[in-house]
Design an enzyme around this catalytic site. Sequence first.
Site, PDB file in Angstrom:
ATOM      1  N   SER A   1       0.596  -1.314   0.421  1.00  0.00           N
ATOM      2  CA  SER A   1       0.494  -0.435  -0.228  1.00  0.00           C
ATOM      3  C   SER A   1       0.815   1.081  -0.332  1.00  0.00           C
ATOM      4  O   SER A   1       1.463   1.783   0.973  1.00  0.00           O
ATOM      5  CB  SER A   1      -0.949   0.081   1.099  1.00  0.00           C
ATOM      6  OG  SER A   1      -1.599   1.708   1.411  1.00  0.00           O
TER       7      SER A   1
ATOM      8  N   GLN B   1      -0.213   4.388   0.230  1.00  0.00           N
ATOM      9  CA  GLN B   1      -1.020   5.540   1.595  1.00  0.00           C
ATOM     10  C   GLN B   1       0.056   4.221   2.706  1.00  0.00           C
ATOM     11  O   GLN B   1       0.811   5.562   3.517  1.00  0.00           O
ATOM     12  CB  GLN B   1      -2.427   5.016   1.461  1.00  0.00           C
ATOM     13  CG  GLN B   1      -2.965   5.581   0.589  1.00  0.00           C
ATOM     14  CD  GLN B   1      -3.901   5.676  -0.034  1.00  0.00           C
ATOM     15  OE1 GLN B   1      -4.605   5.058   0.974  1.00  0.00           O
ATOM     16  NE2 GLN B   1      -5.199   6.125  -0.418  1.00  0.00           N
TER      17      GLN B   1
ATOM     18  N   ASP C   1      -6.130   0.311  -8.501  1.00  0.00           N
ATOM     19  CA  ASP C   1      -7.127   1.452  -8.955  1.00  0.00           C
ATOM     20  C   ASP C   1      -7.996   0.347 -10.260  1.00  0.00           C
ATOM     21  O   ASP C   1      -8.739   1.416 -10.626  1.00  0.00           O
ATOM     22  CB  ASP C   1      -6.920   2.529  -8.892  1.00  0.00           C
ATOM     23  CG  ASP C   1      -6.742   3.450  -7.506  1.00  0.00           C
ATOM     24  OD1 ASP C   1      -6.578   2.569  -6.009  1.00  0.00           O
ATOM     25  OD2 ASP C   1      -6.260   4.016  -7.705  1.00  0.00           O
TER      26      ASP C   1
ATOM     27  N   ARG D   1     -15.019  -3.510  -3.031  1.00  0.00           N
ATOM     28  CA  ARG D   1     -15.184  -3.204  -4.796  1.00  0.00           C
ATOM     29  C   ARG D   1     -15.474  -4.590  -5.034  1.00  0.00           C
ATOM     30  O   ARG D   1     -15.194  -5.513  -6.242  1.00  0.00           O
ATOM     31  CB  ARG D   1     -13.832  -3.266  -5.581  1.00  0.00           C
ATOM     32  CG  ARG D   1     -13.836  -1.562  -5.317  1.00  0.00           C
ATOM     33  CD  ARG D   1     -12.301  -0.491  -5.880  1.00  0.00           C
ATOM     34  NE  ARG D   1     -12.888   0.675  -6.201  1.00  0.00           N
ATOM     35  CZ  ARG D   1     -12.472   1.860  -6.065  1.00  0.00           C
ATOM     36  NH1 ARG D   1     -10.820   1.760  -6.288  1.00  0.00           N
ATOM     37  NH2 ARG D   1     -12.416   3.013  -6.051  1.00  0.00           N
TER      38      ARG D   1
HETATM   39  C1  S3P Z   1      -3.432   6.005  -3.626  1.00  0.00           C
HETATM   40  C2  S3P Z   1      -2.203   4.839  -3.535  1.00  0.00           C
HETATM   41  C3  S3P Z   1      -3.786   3.495  -3.332  1.00  0.00           C
HETATM   42  C4  S3P Z   1      -4.647   3.807  -4.213  1.00  0.00           C
HETATM   43  C5  S3P Z   1      -5.219   5.295  -3.628  1.00  0.00           C
HETATM   44  C6  S3P Z   1      -4.286   6.315  -3.743  1.00  0.00           C
HETATM   45  C7  S3P Z   1      -2.015   6.659  -3.503  1.00  0.00           C
HETATM   46  O1  S3P Z   1      -4.351   2.827  -2.197  1.00  0.00           O
HETATM   47  O2  S3P Z   1      -5.744   2.881  -3.942  1.00  0.00           O
HETATM   48  O3  S3P Z   1      -6.691   5.275  -5.012  1.00  0.00           O
HETATM   49  O4  S3P Z   1      -1.958   8.082  -3.412  1.00  0.00           O
HETATM   50  O5  S3P Z   1      -1.184   6.561  -2.471  1.00  0.00           O
HETATM   51  P1  S3P Z   1      -3.645   1.753  -1.387  1.00  0.00           P
HETATM   52  O6  S3P Z   1      -2.498   2.585  -1.034  1.00  0.00           O
HETATM   53  O7  S3P Z   1      -4.213   1.834   0.099  1.00  0.00           O
HETATM   54  O8  S3P Z   1      -3.603   0.373  -2.170  1.00  0.00           O
END
Ligand code: S3P
Length: 449
Positions: free
Chosen positions: A177, A179, A328, A359
């Site tokens: 992830s 994020q 995504d 999803r």
């Molecule tokens: C993102 C990371 C992804 C993605 C989100 C945007 C980012 O999430 O699904 O739309 O900008 O870091 P995850 O890190 O939870 O997979």
Amino acid sequence: MTTLVVHPASGPLTGSVPVPSDKSIGHRSLLLGALCEGDTRITGFSHGEDNVSTANCLRAMGIGIEEPAPTELVVHGKGLRGLQASAKDLDCGNSGTTMRLLCGVLAAAHFRSTLVGDETLQRRPMMRVAAPLRLRGAVIEGRKHPTKQDILAPLVIGPLPEGRTLSALEYESPVASAQVKSAILLSGLYAEGVTRVREPSVSRDHTERMLQALGVPLRAVGPVVEIDPSGWDRRMPAFEMAIPGDVSAAAFVLVAANLVEGSRVTARDVGVNPTRTGLLEIARDMGAGLSIEPQGERGGEPVAELHASCAPLRAILVGGETVPRAIDEIPIACALAARASGTTRIRDAEELRHKESDRIATMATVLRAFGIACEEQPDGLDVTGRHDALDACEVQSKGDHRIAMTAAVLALVARGPCRIRDAACIATSYPKFVATLRALGARVDVETD
Ligand code: S3P
């Protein structure tokens, strides 16, 4: 409530279109702009609601952000320690990236912040960022999840007691992830000692690219990223960022062209960072008409023009390291699967259950409404394609922008008009989606009640 009424395509989709600026890079440009010293100029910004949530949170913490032109922003950065306590809750809207990345920055703050979000965001798991940040001394509390060992927003972060700093951290993330990884890396800008994070496989690397460009001592080797701040003066200079187009948004118009007979569509200026191009590989493996014309680099990211056309599709197996690079785009990949010969199997995608909606479940419901045979798996879906016109139907987006746009694309190959309910959420990432479909020749009506 906004409903889209999408009519079956009466002819090929044709044209060359821009796509909105990359949402992930938009968040990071704003956030890092605020933490740099001086004025950062961001161009090509397309005001998706998620990015606007990040801008508004930063404004609430005392960061000046101006808009000298419609797609241009200037962020008056105040340095790593320049954010101030907000008088009100920080509203992250629908944006998981806003909330989770802010957790990383606010983990080291000597003030308290409360992060809130809309109903959807307040159902999403937050322990994945709280756990590693707590390990390095951050104070983060949330609502207890009713059934799981997790916490949910509203989150209350800080204050870190005066005189205390975040400690070094070596963390093995259970999920790929960006994020989570980014929250850890951002907290590492404030920490004493080395920050090292390892992911099961590589997720999008925009944070790493930007931090390196700003002189942060960051090293990335495969799925391991490390910041060693010894000898670093903890200052980042203001920068200029021309944000490339969002491949995750381009995916919807490209797949629309892949499905509607005779179509030829070009998406211009699209970011094709290899950590984001899983869908392009999936589409090609399925036989889709797709060509990638590299156009050099922009803002430290490779950019290309993408050309899509309609061609016969075949089922494939989607899984492994492709999934985080297409995370995504799995809903729109299901639209390709819905028109492919055979059964496409999507696996290793349990993370989809924690997005703006579950999803896997939402996509299964949508696909069945269109008359497509599909089976839910714990970590994915089996989708059996059909070649005749899909059933005309009414579907609910569940407040999930990517589900709403996928349904709109499927509706182009249905036997009659389809209604996509709860479609206002599309503005979180692609405010001009309907206008773009219309420019390509589709007929879409918008109803509000
Ligand atoms: C993102 C990371 C992804 C993605 C989100 C945007 C980012 O999430 O699904 O739309 O900008 O870091 P995850 O890190 O939870 O997979």
